[in-house]
Every structure is written in C-alpha cells, then in structure tokens.
Design an enzyme around this catalytic site. Structure first.
Site, PDB file in Angstrom:
ATOM      1  N   THR A   1      38.916  39.224  36.775  1.00 31.35           N
ATOM      2  CA  THR A   1      38.384  39.789  38.006  1.00 31.35           C
ATOM      3  C   THR A   1      36.994  40.382  37.793  1.00 31.35           C
ATOM      4  O   THR A   1      36.447  40.316  36.691  1.00 31.35           O
ATOM      5  CB  THR A   1      39.377  40.842  38.546  1.00 31.35           C
ATOM      6  OG1 THR A   1      38.965  41.282  39.832  1.00 31.35           O
ATOM      7  CG2 THR A   1      39.466  42.042  37.612  1.00 31.35           C
TER       8      THR A   1
ATOM      9  N   GLU B   1      46.852  44.650  37.362  1.00 35.84           N
ATOM     10  CA  GLU B   1      45.609  44.918  36.639  1.00 35.84           C
ATOM     11  C   GLU B   1      45.778  45.861  35.455  1.00 35.84           C
ATOM     12  O   GLU B   1      46.486  46.866  35.524  1.00 35.84           O
ATOM     13  CB  GLU B   1      44.572  45.499  37.602  1.00 35.84           C
ATOM     14  CG  GLU B   1      43.175  45.545  37.027  1.00 35.84           C
ATOM     15  CD  GLU B   1      42.115  45.299  38.088  1.00 35.84           C
ATOM     16  OE1 GLU B   1      40.930  45.458  37.771  1.00 35.84           O
ATOM     17  OE2 GLU B   1      42.466  44.944  39.223  1.00 35.84           O
TER      18      GLU B   1
ATOM     19  N   ASP C   1      45.631  40.073  49.514  1.00 33.38           N
ATOM     20  CA  ASP C   1      44.895  41.038  48.689  1.00 33.38           C
ATOM     21  C   ASP C   1      45.275  42.446  49.150  1.00 33.38           C
ATOM     22  O   ASP C   1      44.555  43.097  49.897  1.00 33.38           O
ATOM     23  CB  ASP C   1      43.390  40.801  48.854  1.00 33.38           C
ATOM     24  CG  ASP C   1      42.557  41.580  47.844  1.00 33.38           C
ATOM     25  OD1 ASP C   1      43.137  42.133  46.896  1.00 33.38           O
ATOM     26  OD2 ASP C   1      41.328  41.639  48.011  1.00 33.38           O
TER      27      ASP C   1
ATOM     28  N   PHE D   1      33.904  37.576  43.260  1.00 33.47           N
ATOM     29  CA  PHE D   1      33.892  38.523  44.378  1.00 33.47           C
ATOM     30  C   PHE D   1      32.817  38.170  45.404  1.00 33.47           C
ATOM     31  O   PHE D   1      31.667  38.603  45.280  1.00 33.47           O
ATOM     32  CB  PHE D   1      33.676  39.936  43.831  1.00 33.47           C
ATOM     33  CG  PHE D   1      34.938  40.624  43.368  1.00 33.47           C
ATOM     34  CD1 PHE D   1      35.990  39.906  42.842  1.00 33.47           C
ATOM     35  CD2 PHE D   1      35.063  41.995  43.461  1.00 33.47           C
ATOM     36  CE1 PHE D   1      37.154  40.533  42.414  1.00 33.47           C
ATOM     37  CE2 PHE D   1      36.215  42.646  43.039  1.00 33.47           C
ATOM     38  CZ  PHE D   1      37.264  41.914  42.511  1.00 33.47           C
TER      39      PHE D   1
ATOM     40  N   LYS E   1      45.557  41.016  35.183  1.00 36.47           N
ATOM     41  CA  LYS E   1      44.222  41.061  35.759  1.00 36.47           C
ATOM     42  C   LYS E   1      43.307  41.877  34.849  1.00 36.47           C
ATOM     43  O   LYS E   1      43.596  43.038  34.533  1.00 36.47           O
ATOM     44  CB  LYS E   1      44.307  41.698  37.146  1.00 36.47           C
ATOM     45  CG  LYS E   1      43.311  41.214  38.152  1.00 36.47           C
ATOM     46  CD  LYS E   1      43.721  41.729  39.529  1.00 36.47           C
ATOM     47  CE  LYS E   1      42.677  41.411  40.566  1.00 36.47           C
ATOM     48  NZ  LYS E   1      43.021  42.013  41.864  1.00 36.47           N
TER      49      LYS E   1
END
Length: 329
Positions: free
Chosen positions: A160, A100, A18, A182, A136
């Site tokens: 996400t 993203e 990440d 998350f 994303k």
C-alpha cells in the site's frame, strides 16, 4: 438488462470495499475488503462494534498475564482487534481481507516480517485460511523486502501507499500478490502543487499513474495484481474500469449503485501486451534514485506513513482508556 454502474463494473473488475464498517460491507457485498489503521480506528469508535473492542481487550489481558503492562496489553489488543474485524469481514465476503502491519514499522524489514507472521498466526488460530488474508505493508524499500520474505512463506501481501512506477516495479520483482496505488492522493498532490482546481478525467494524474502501472505489468507478464485505491470521484473509477481490482469507499459504492449508463472498459490486458513499453531493471540504488527524483511519491509516502501512525496512536489511546475503565470497574 438495465444494470447500474456497480454491476457493470463488476463484469470486468473485482470490486473491493475500502472500509472497516461491517454494515457497509454487508450492504454492498464486494468480493474482497480492505482496512487500514484509520478505518479500524473509526470503526472502533462506533457503538455497534463495542463488543469487538471489548473482546480484543479481554483477550489481550489474558495473553499479557496477571499484572501485564498496560502498553503491552494495548499492543496485543490492536493486533487482535484488526484480526477480529477481519474475521467478521471474512464471514461476509467470498474473497480476501487486507489487514495492515503497524505503519511505524515501515522502514524495519525484520519487524514487519515478524508482525506479518503474527497476524497470520492469529487468523489461522481462529480458523481462517491464510489464502484469504493479505498482509498490508507500506511500499518502502524495506517493506517490499519484507513482503518478498513473507510471500516465499506463503503469506500473501498487499503493498500500500504506492505512488510511483519504481515502487510498482520493485513490488512485482519481489513477487508480491497485490499492489494498491493511491489514485486520489496523487490527484490531491498535483492539485495542491499546480494550483489547478481540476483535471479532465482521462488526464487525472492518479488515473494516468495507475494506467501506466497496469500497462507495464501486463506488457511484461507480471502476476502481481493492480488494485486502484483512494478515489475522490466516480470519474476516476470509470477511467480505471478493467483494472484487476478497485477498492472503493462506501459513499462511492452507493453512487455507483444508484447510477445508470454505459461503462466502457478502459484498461485491457490484451491491448497492454501489444504496447511498446521499455522494461526497467530495478535494484535498491535505482529504486532510491527514482524515489528521490519523484517529489510526489516521496512526499506522499512519508505523509501516508505518518498519517497511519497517528491513527494507530489514536487507537492505542482509545484502547488504553477502555482498558483503564475496565480495570477500575
């Protein structure tokens, strides 16, 4: 053999880095890597990546044409920059990279679809296969609908900013490739809301949420993969050992690599398939009702979108400053 915890984890979970820091990815050699606007913004400010930023701006100037509006150049440069970081990452990892979509498009289905198509086009023009890229997108109702369209076009998506079961079910029903619940941000919310200092690892609200989603998916046969994200400590990772994927920041990857001991599998698809878990029919009305009722998911989704949007604005400012310096020289 005396394996470290990172090696033990890789035995039954795909480990994903990440980070936008290419040096960290080279060091830990994960299967996949994920980035987001905050990570790209941080990486873009590192001197070792100045060449990537400069290259993206040069390309964007050319695309915008002579006398192109600076804001248009910067907008083009951001897409190019995200893809260029992704291409560098793909040269290292054997699997996929997540790139993203602009978080400011999170409530606009069509704009998200168009941006996803554009990102894939840039990757393919550079010679990368779309099979190695995940677009994303924030897990709003509109974002999930955009992902459904993109998936039907063979463009795979990573949903996400996912905090609630309703988001996870809607994603699975839409046929998305992967979701990123998350963990740490869920814990953050509960600590603040309850005033508690900590939770026992197995009772960590983020761990409980991802475990519930994982078991729901496996019990009802969904193909969508679950990738736990946003970890605050090693205990959260240990409690989710066995999850399809876990995306982990370099600091925690280093801790796993330096730690020894047993790492029992906590999530297991065979065990989940035998559980008595009621299936929830999901449509827009149900999604919105559940979202409004889930104060944590509601607040954290909005907060996450705002945070990524601010990171984008910061990055745009950096790119504009660099563009103006280049034009003046």
């Amino acid at each position: 053999m005396d394996q470290n915890l990172l090696e033990r984890l890789k035995a039954y979970t795909v480990v994903v880095a990440d980070t936008g820091d290419i040096n960290s990815i080279e060091k830990y050699r994960p299967q996949d890597a994920t980035t987001n606007p905050s990570l790209i913004t941080a990486a873009a400010q590192m001197s070792e990546y100045a060449d990537i930023v400069g290259g993206a701006l040069a390309w964007a100037r050319k695309e915008a044409g002579q006398g192109g509006d600076p804001s248009a150049v910067v907008n083009l440069a951001f897409d190019r920059l995200a893809v260029d970081f992704g291409l560098r990452i793909l040269a290292i990892v054997p699997g996929r990279v997540s790139t993203e979509v602009d978080a400011r498009l999170s409530y606009d289905t069509q704009a998200t679809v168009e941006k996803g198509r554009r990102i894939i086009r840039l990757y393919e023009e550079a010679g990368a296969s779309r099979e190695r890229v995940l677009i994303k997108i924030a897990s709003t109702w509109e974002g999930i609908r955009a992902a459904e369209i993109l998936e039907k076009e063979g463009i795979h998506c990573n949903l996400t900013l996912l905090f609630g079961l309703h988001q996870a079910i809607a994603c699975a029903e839409a046929g998305v490739t992967l979701i990123s619940p998350f963990v740490g941000r869920i814990l953050d919310w509960y600590l603040k809301d309850t005033g508690r200092k900590s939770y026992p690892p197995a009772e960590d609200p983020g761990v409980v949420s991802v475990t519930r989603i994982y078991n729901y998916y496996k019990r009802h046969g969904y193909k969508t993969e679950v990738m736990g994200a946003s970890f605050r400590n090693l205990d959260e990772i240990k409690e989710l050992a066995g999850c399809d994927l876990l995306t982990i920041a370099p600091k925690l990857l280093a801790e796993l690599a330096s730690a020894r001991g047993e790492l029992p599998r906590k999530l297991d698809p065979d065990a989940a398939r035998g559980m008595n878990i009621e299936k929830i029919a999901m449509d827009e009305a149900t999604f919105r009702t559940m979202h409004e009722a889930d104060r944590m998911a509601n607040e954290k989704l909005s907060e996450g979108i705002d945070g990524f949007a601010k990171a984008l604005s910061t990055l745009e400012g950096l790119l504009l400053e660099r563009l103006q310096k280049g034009s003046a020289s």
